[in-house]
Design a protein around this motif. Structure first.
Motif, PDB file in Angstrom:
ATOM      1  N   MET A 127       0.838  -1.202   0.000  1.00 32.19           N
ATOM      2  CA  MET A 127       0.000   0.000   0.000  1.00 32.19           C
ATOM      3  C   MET A 127       0.873   1.253   0.000  1.00 32.19           C
ATOM      4  O   MET A 127       0.571   2.219  -0.707  1.00 32.19           O
ATOM      5  CB  MET A 127      -0.952  -0.001   1.204  1.00 32.19           C
ATOM      6  N   LYS A 128       1.946   1.255   0.740  1.00 25.75           N
ATOM      7  CA  LYS A 128       2.860   2.399   0.781  1.00 25.75           C
ATOM      8  C   LYS A 128       3.481   2.606  -0.598  1.00 25.75           C
ATOM      9  O   LYS A 128       3.571   3.738  -1.091  1.00 25.75           O
ATOM     10  CB  LYS A 128       3.943   2.168   1.840  1.00 25.75           C
ATOM     11  N   PHE A 129       3.873   1.512  -1.219  1.00 24.17           N
ATOM     12  CA  PHE A 129       4.443   1.588  -2.556  1.00 24.17           C
ATOM     13  C   PHE A 129       3.429   2.161  -3.545  1.00 24.17           C
ATOM     14  O   PHE A 129       3.755   3.042  -4.355  1.00 24.17           O
ATOM     15  CB  PHE A 129       4.904   0.194  -3.022  1.00 24.17           C
ATOM     16  N   LEU A 130       2.185   1.663  -3.504  1.00 25.93           N
ATOM     17  CA  LEU A 130       1.149   2.148  -4.418  1.00 25.93           C
ATOM     18  C   LEU A 130       0.874   3.637  -4.209  1.00 25.93           C
ATOM     19  O   LEU A 130       0.751   4.390  -5.177  1.00 25.93           O
ATOM     20  CB  LEU A 130      -0.140   1.349  -4.246  1.00 25.93           C
ATOM     21  N   ARG A 131       0.761   4.046  -2.948  1.00 28.60           N
ATOM     22  CA  ARG A 131       0.518   5.464  -2.666  1.00 28.60           C
ATOM     23  C   ARG A 131       1.652   6.325  -3.227  1.00 28.60           C
ATOM     24  O   ARG A 131       1.407   7.359  -3.825  1.00 28.60           O
ATOM     25  CB  ARG A 131       0.358   5.693  -1.165  1.00 28.60           C
ATOM     26  N   LYS A 132       2.877   5.852  -3.035  1.00 27.10           N
ATOM     27  CA  LYS A 132       4.032   6.603  -3.515  1.00 27.10           C
ATOM     28  C   LYS A 132       4.062   6.624  -5.043  1.00 27.10           C
ATOM     29  O   LYS A 132       4.296   7.665  -5.659  1.00 27.10           O
ATOM     30  CB  LYS A 132       5.313   5.976  -2.957  1.00 27.10           C
ATOM     31  N   ALA A 133       3.801   5.477  -5.649  1.00 24.98           N
ATOM     32  CA  ALA A 133       3.824   5.377  -7.110  1.00 24.98           C
ATOM     33  C   ALA A 133       2.726   6.225  -7.754  1.00 24.98           C
ATOM     34  O   ALA A 133       2.917   6.790  -8.826  1.00 24.98           O
ATOM     35  CB  ALA A 133       3.675   3.921  -7.536  1.00 24.98           C
ATOM     36  N   LEU A 134       1.589   6.310  -7.102  1.00 20.32           N
ATOM     37  CA  LEU A 134       0.463   7.084  -7.641  1.00 20.32           C
ATOM     38  C   LEU A 134       0.516   8.542  -7.218  1.00 20.32           C
ATOM     39  O   LEU A 134      -0.364   9.323  -7.575  1.00 20.32           O
ATOM     40  CB  LEU A 134      -0.865   6.456  -7.200  1.00 20.32           C
ATOM     41  N   GLY A 135       1.506   8.915  -6.441  1.00 21.51           N
ATOM     42  CA  GLY A 135       1.659  10.289  -6.000  1.00 21.51           C
ATOM     43  C   GLY A 135       0.720  10.668  -4.876  1.00 21.51           C
ATOM     44  O   GLY A 135       0.453  11.839  -4.653  1.00 21.51           O
ATOM     45  N   ASN A 136       0.218   9.702  -4.157  1.00 18.53           N
ATOM     46  CA  ASN A 136      -0.710   9.944  -3.045  1.00 18.53           C
ATOM     47  C   ASN A 136      -0.024   9.679  -1.724  1.00 18.53           C
ATOM     48  O   ASN A 136      -0.420   8.822  -0.958  1.00 18.53           O
ATOM     49  CB  ASN A 136      -1.951   9.046  -3.148  1.00 18.53           C
ATOM     50  N   GLU A 137       1.008  10.421  -1.431  1.00 16.02           N
ATOM     51  CA  GLU A 137       1.736  10.242  -0.177  1.00 16.02           C
ATOM     52  C   GLU A 137       0.870  10.554   1.029  1.00 16.02           C
ATOM     53  O   GLU A 137       1.033  10.000   2.087  1.00 16.02           O
ATOM     54  CB  GLU A 137       2.992  11.113  -0.140  1.00 16.02           C
ATOM     55  N   ASP A 138      -0.074  11.511   0.870  1.00 14.03           N
ATOM     56  CA  ASP A 138      -0.935  11.915   1.985  1.00 14.03           C
ATOM     57  C   ASP A 138      -1.919  10.786   2.261  1.00 14.03           C
ATOM     58  O   ASP A 138      -2.709  10.416   1.408  1.00 14.03           O
ATOM     59  CB  ASP A 138      -1.688  13.210   1.636  1.00 14.03           C
ATOM     60  N   THR A 139      -1.882  10.236   3.448  1.00 12.82           N
ATOM     61  CA  THR A 139      -2.757   9.113   3.793  1.00 12.82           C
ATOM     62  C   THR A 139      -4.041   9.551   4.472  1.00 12.82           C
ATOM     63  O   THR A 139      -4.851   8.725   4.848  1.00 12.82           O
ATOM     64  CB  THR A 139      -2.023   8.112   4.719  1.00 12.82           C
ATOM     65  N   SER A 140      -4.238  10.860   4.638  1.00 16.15           N
ATOM     66  CA  SER A 140      -5.468  11.316   5.285  1.00 16.15           C
ATOM     67  C   SER A 140      -6.639  11.142   4.325  1.00 16.15           C
ATOM     68  O   SER A 140      -6.471  11.108   3.117  1.00 16.15           O
ATOM     69  CB  SER A 140      -5.355  12.780   5.740  1.00 16.15           C
TER      70      SER A 140
END
Length: 147
Positions: A127-140
């Motif tokens: 999930m961290k990788f996907l968020r980073k790859a998609l440019g969605n670092e903000d988890t809020s």
């Protein structure tokens, strides 16, 4: 040993609740080697999980105990021992079963727990990788509805 005595001993060791209240023998001869069985089992059970380096030692001990149990059971089944010797063998078999139960209780539960923890860690990394790859670092969750 008489036939009914042999059957009585076999029934005793094969009874489902045979190990209830039974003690793990302090020492036992397994495959010709004296083993401090009680100390070994208590040492392993003291830990939350069986460390990776100890797993092979525990598995080897369980295999040797199963083999020893089978050999002792075979001696009773063959009926070539006296009743007193048969009783001694039956008592030792129940003690071996008690030790095996204690060691078996550690195995699968710990492995399942480790597998679940590993799977959770893998999911988290993915999930961290996907968020980073998609440019969605903000988890809020406050980013919904924004352009």
């Amino acid at each position: 040993m008489k036939e009914f005595e042999r059957k009585q001993l076999l029934e005793r060791v094969n009874r489902e609740a045979a190990t209830v209240g039974a003690a793990i023998p302090e020492t036992i001869e397994v495959q010709g080697e004296e083993v401090d069985l009680q100390e070994f089992v208590f040492e392993i059970k003291r830990r939350e999980t069986v460390p990776t380096g100890e797993r092979e030692r525990v598995e080897r001990a369980k295999r040797n105990l199963r083999r020893e149990r089978l050999e002792r059971l075979q001696r009773i089944e063959d009926g070539e021992v006296s009743y007193a010797e048969g009783e001694r063998l039956a008592e030792s078999i129940v003690g071996i079963d008690r030790a095996l139960n204690a060691l078996e209780a550690l195995g699968p539960a710990d492995l399942e727990r480790e597998a679940e923890a590993q799977e959770a860690a893998d999911r988290k990394r993915w999930m961290k990788f996907l968020r980073k790859a998609l440019g969605n670092e903000d988890t809020s969750h406050n980013t919904r509805g924004r352009p």
